[in-house]
Design a protein around this motif. Structure first.
Motif, short mmCIF file in Angstrom:
data_model
loop_
_atom_site.label_atom_id
_atom_site.label_comp_id
_atom_site.label_asym_id
_atom_site.label_seq_id
_atom_site.Cartn_x
_atom_site.Cartn_y
_atom_site.Cartn_z
N VAL A 188 0.85 -1.20 0.00
CA VAL A 188 0.00 0.00 0.00
C VAL A 188 0.88 1.25 0.00
CG1 VAL A 188 -1.84 1.26 1.16
CG2 VAL A 188 -1.76 -1.24 1.33
N LYS A 189 0.61 2.16 -0.91
CA LYS A 189 1.37 3.41 -0.98
C LYS A 189 0.68 4.49 -0.17
CE LYS A 189 3.23 6.90 -4.11
NZ LYS A 189 3.39 7.34 -5.53
N LEU A 190 1.41 5.10 0.74
CA LEU A 190 0.88 6.22 1.52
C LEU A 190 1.04 7.51 0.72
CD1 LEU A 190 -0.24 7.45 4.14
CD2 LEU A 190 2.12 7.66 4.95
N GLN A 191 -0.10 8.11 0.36
CA GLN A 191 -0.06 9.37 -0.37
C GLN A 191 0.19 10.55 0.56
OE1 GLN A 191 -0.15 9.76 -3.60
NE2 GLN A 191 -0.63 7.65 -4.14
N GLY A 192 -0.37 10.47 1.77
CA GLY A 192 -0.18 11.58 2.69
C GLY A 192 -1.22 11.57 3.80
N LEU A 193 -1.48 12.76 4.34
CA LEU A 193 -2.38 12.92 5.48
C LEU A 193 -3.57 13.79 5.08
CD1 LEU A 193 0.22 13.60 8.31
CD2 LEU A 193 -0.66 11.40 7.50
N TYR A 194 -4.71 13.45 5.65
CA TYR A 194 -5.97 14.12 5.31
C TYR A 194 -6.66 14.53 6.61
CZ TYR A 194 -10.82 14.44 3.44
OH TYR A 194 -12.08 14.82 3.08
N ALA A 195 -6.98 15.81 6.74
CA ALA A 195 -7.63 16.29 7.96
C ALA A 195 -8.79 17.22 7.61
CB ALA A 195 -6.63 17.03 8.86
N GLY A 231 10.99 7.70 8.59
CA GLY A 231 11.28 6.93 7.37
C GLY A 231 10.11 6.67 6.45
N PHE A 232 8.99 7.37 6.64
CA PHE A 232 7.81 7.14 5.80
C PHE A 232 7.53 8.37 4.94
CE2 PHE A 232 7.23 4.69 9.72
CZ PHE A 232 7.13 3.41 9.19
N ALA A 233 7.56 8.19 3.64
CA ALA A 233 7.28 9.29 2.72
C ALA A 233 5.83 9.74 2.90
CB ALA A 233 7.51 8.85 1.28
N CYS A 234 5.64 11.05 2.94
CA CYS A 234 4.32 11.61 3.18
C CYS A 234 4.17 12.86 2.30
CB CYS A 234 4.18 11.94 4.67
SG CYS A 234 2.52 12.34 5.20
N PRO A 235 4.03 12.67 1.00
CA PRO A 235 4.13 13.81 0.07
C PRO A 235 2.97 14.80 0.09
CG PRO A 235 3.60 11.79 -1.11
CD PRO A 235 3.91 11.38 0.29
N ILE A 236 1.75 14.35 0.44
CA ILE A 236 0.59 15.24 0.35
C ILE A 236 0.02 15.53 1.73
CG2 ILE A 236 -1.73 15.56 -0.60
CD1 ILE A 236 -0.95 13.69 -2.87
N ILE A 237 -0.17 16.80 2.03
CA ILE A 237 -0.83 17.23 3.25
C ILE A 237 -2.10 17.96 2.82
CG2 ILE A 237 -0.67 18.59 5.36
CD1 ILE A 237 1.28 16.28 5.28
N SER A 238 -3.26 17.39 3.17
CA SER A 238 -4.54 17.89 2.69
C SER A 238 -5.46 18.24 3.85
CB SER A 238 -5.20 16.83 1.81
OG SER A 238 -6.44 17.26 1.30
N ILE A 239 -5.97 19.47 3.87
CA ILE A 239 -6.96 19.85 4.87
C ILE A 239 -8.13 20.53 4.17
CG2 ILE A 239 -5.08 20.27 6.52
CD1 ILE A 239 -5.98 23.28 6.46
N GLY A 240 -9.21 20.76 4.92
CA GLY A 240 -10.30 21.50 4.30
C GLY A 240 -11.58 21.52 5.10
N SER A 241 -12.38 22.50 4.79
CA SER A 241 -13.79 22.69 5.17
C SER A 241 -14.18 23.99 4.52
CB SER A 241 -13.98 22.77 6.69
OG SER A 241 -13.57 24.02 7.21
N THR A 242 -15.44 24.16 4.24
CA THR A 242 -15.86 25.39 3.57
C THR A 242 -15.58 26.64 4.40
OG1 THR A 242 -17.43 24.39 2.04
CG2 THR A 242 -17.87 26.66 2.72
N PRO A 243 -15.87 26.65 5.71
CA PRO A 243 -15.52 27.86 6.47
C PRO A 243 -14.02 28.17 6.43
CG PRO A 243 -17.06 26.52 7.71
CD PRO A 243 -16.62 25.70 6.54
N SER A 244 -13.20 27.14 6.62
CA SER A 244 -11.76 27.38 6.70
C SER A 244 -11.17 27.84 5.38
CB SER A 244 -11.03 26.11 7.19
OG SER A 244 -11.17 25.07 6.25
N MET A 245 -11.69 27.33 4.26
CA MET A 245 -11.13 27.71 2.97
C MET A 245 -11.81 28.94 2.38
SD MET A 245 -8.62 25.78 2.68
CE MET A 245 -8.13 26.43 1.08
N SER A 246 -12.93 29.36 2.97
CA SER A 246 -13.58 30.60 2.52
C SER A 246 -13.04 31.81 3.26
CB SER A 246 -15.10 30.50 2.74
OG SER A 246 -15.67 29.47 1.96
N ALA A 247 -12.49 31.60 4.45
CA ALA A 247 -11.96 32.71 5.24
C ALA A 247 -10.76 33.35 4.55
CB ALA A 247 -11.55 32.22 6.63
#
Length: 401
Positions: A188-195, A231-247
């Protein structure tokens, strides 16, 4: 043979349904049966273009969430016309968009071992399909499962809880995140973290919304850096919500957000009263309304009935913010409040206790701003896309799970 008979039976039923369904394209809104979900496409387009522009200015890839509308038409507006890089919340959504030719789909729902068979069918079908994991059991089960056809590995994000307390590995629990990473190896390839910045919905000011967004970013970035150190590659850091990204984003905010490389956000497509109360938008940015009609007068109790109950609106939002007296805001009728709903009807009173029944004859059309567009849209099998009082298009969302 059983499958074939079942398919034939389903197709016959579908034909029957189609012969009863009526298109209102080209008709006036006054011809549409109520309750009806109305959408102003130009406002949707404006909202989508604004979010695409904002993410581009931040240097963050937008992976729009399609769960608010569940339609291909709106998804294309979110992505700028490209059939790729979306977030979905159900397998049914993922299957629908895959069947429509979409690729690079992230299913933002915590994986459980019993999901894996269905996940493999999807991963076999498209070139890029991502899953979300937040525990060792699911990670282990996935790692032991056959790799999708034509792929080198499964693809996952680790779901991180940065304070919302719904799903995900706690951002401070590095050892749990490491344990999941180890369980994923080697298939399994770890793409990154999602919050998800879900706690932005519990704020009362733009300052608080920005603080939640920045705190979420800082916490998930910190966990990502610790995984890299282990030692674990973690290339993508992804966050979001409409209030947080609209501010809005000031210079200090940008210093925090520049460490991100992806945002997932969805409600902004329609916006709603909840978002307006959080200062994510103005009422002019809300693209959807529920149209309803007056069906009865009851002067002895100073009430009238409308043909919109909770199956056309949901029961969210009762007196929830400054815009709402009752469950929803009546456009251009600030003295009305929706105080109670059963399945198919709603009770309406005057905000000041008085109701001028002569102003609202039986059959009067009224428009409601929904408190929560995602939940309200999910109640309707068709969205009426309108301009100048005419239905121009009908969007039909995918249903089910």
């Amino acid at each position: 043979m059983v499958v074939a008979r079942h398919s034939t039976l389903c197709s016959r039923k579908a034909v029957g349904v189609r012969t009863l369904a009526k298109s209102y394209v080209g008709k006036r809104l006054s011809d549409v049966p109520t309750p009806a979900f109305l959408v102003d496409k130009q406002i949707v387009l404006n909202n989508c273009q604004n979010m695409l522009k904002k993410c581009a200015e931040l240097g963050i890839k937008l992976r729009p969430h399609v769960k608010t509308h569940k339609t291909e038409e709106a998804a294309l507006l979110q992505t700028g016309g490209q059939k790729k890089c979306i977030t979905v919340s159900t397998f049914r959504e993922a299957e629908f968009f895959a069947d429509c030719g979409w690729d690079d789909i992230l299913l933002a729902f915590p994986l459980a071992p019993f999901h894996i068979g269905r996940a493999k069918s999807l991963a076999d079908h498209i070139s890029t399909f991502h899953l979300l994991v937040d525990n060792v059991d699911s990670a282990t089960a996935l790692a032991k499962s056959p790799i999708p056809s034509g792929k080198a590995s499964w693809s996952v994000f680790i779901k991180v809880d940065t304070g919302y307390a719904r799903a995900g590995v706690r951002w401070s629990d590095t050892e749990m995140a490491v344990a999941i990473c180890k369980a994923l190896q080697p298939s399994v390839k770890l793409q990154g973290l999602y919050a998800h910045c879900g706690d932005s919905y519990h704020t009362s000011s733009l300052t608080e919304v920005s603080a939640v967004r920045n705190r979420t970013a800082e916490r998930v970035v910190k966990l990502g850096e610790e995984l890299v150190q282990r030692g674990f590659a973690c290339p993508i850091i992804s966050i979001g919500s409409t209030p947080s990204m609209s501010a809005s984003v000031n210079a200090e905010d940008h210093k925090v957000l520049q460490k991100l490389n992806e945002a997932h956000v969805g409600n902004y497509v329609f916006y709603d009263l909840q978002q307006a109360s959080l200062h994510s938008c103005s009422l002019d940015d809300v693209a959807c309304r529920v149209m309803t009609r007056v069906i009865g007068h009851y002067p002895h109790r100073k009430q009238m009935l409308i043909d919109c109950g909770f199956t056309g609106l949901t029961k969210q939002g009762l007196n929830a913010n400054k815009f709402v007296a009752g469950y929803a805001l009546f456009e251009n009728h600030p003295n009305l409040k929706l105080i109670e709903m059963s399945q198919e009807v709603g009770k309406v009173e005057g905000v000041d206790g008085n109701l001028d029944f002569d102003q609202y004859p039986v059959g009067t059309e009224l428009l409601l701003y929904p408190y929560h567009a995602c939940a309200t849209a999910s109640q309707h099998p068709v969205y009426y896309i309108h301009k100048d009082g005419l239905v121009e298009e009908e969007w039909k969302p995918i249903r089910g799970w």
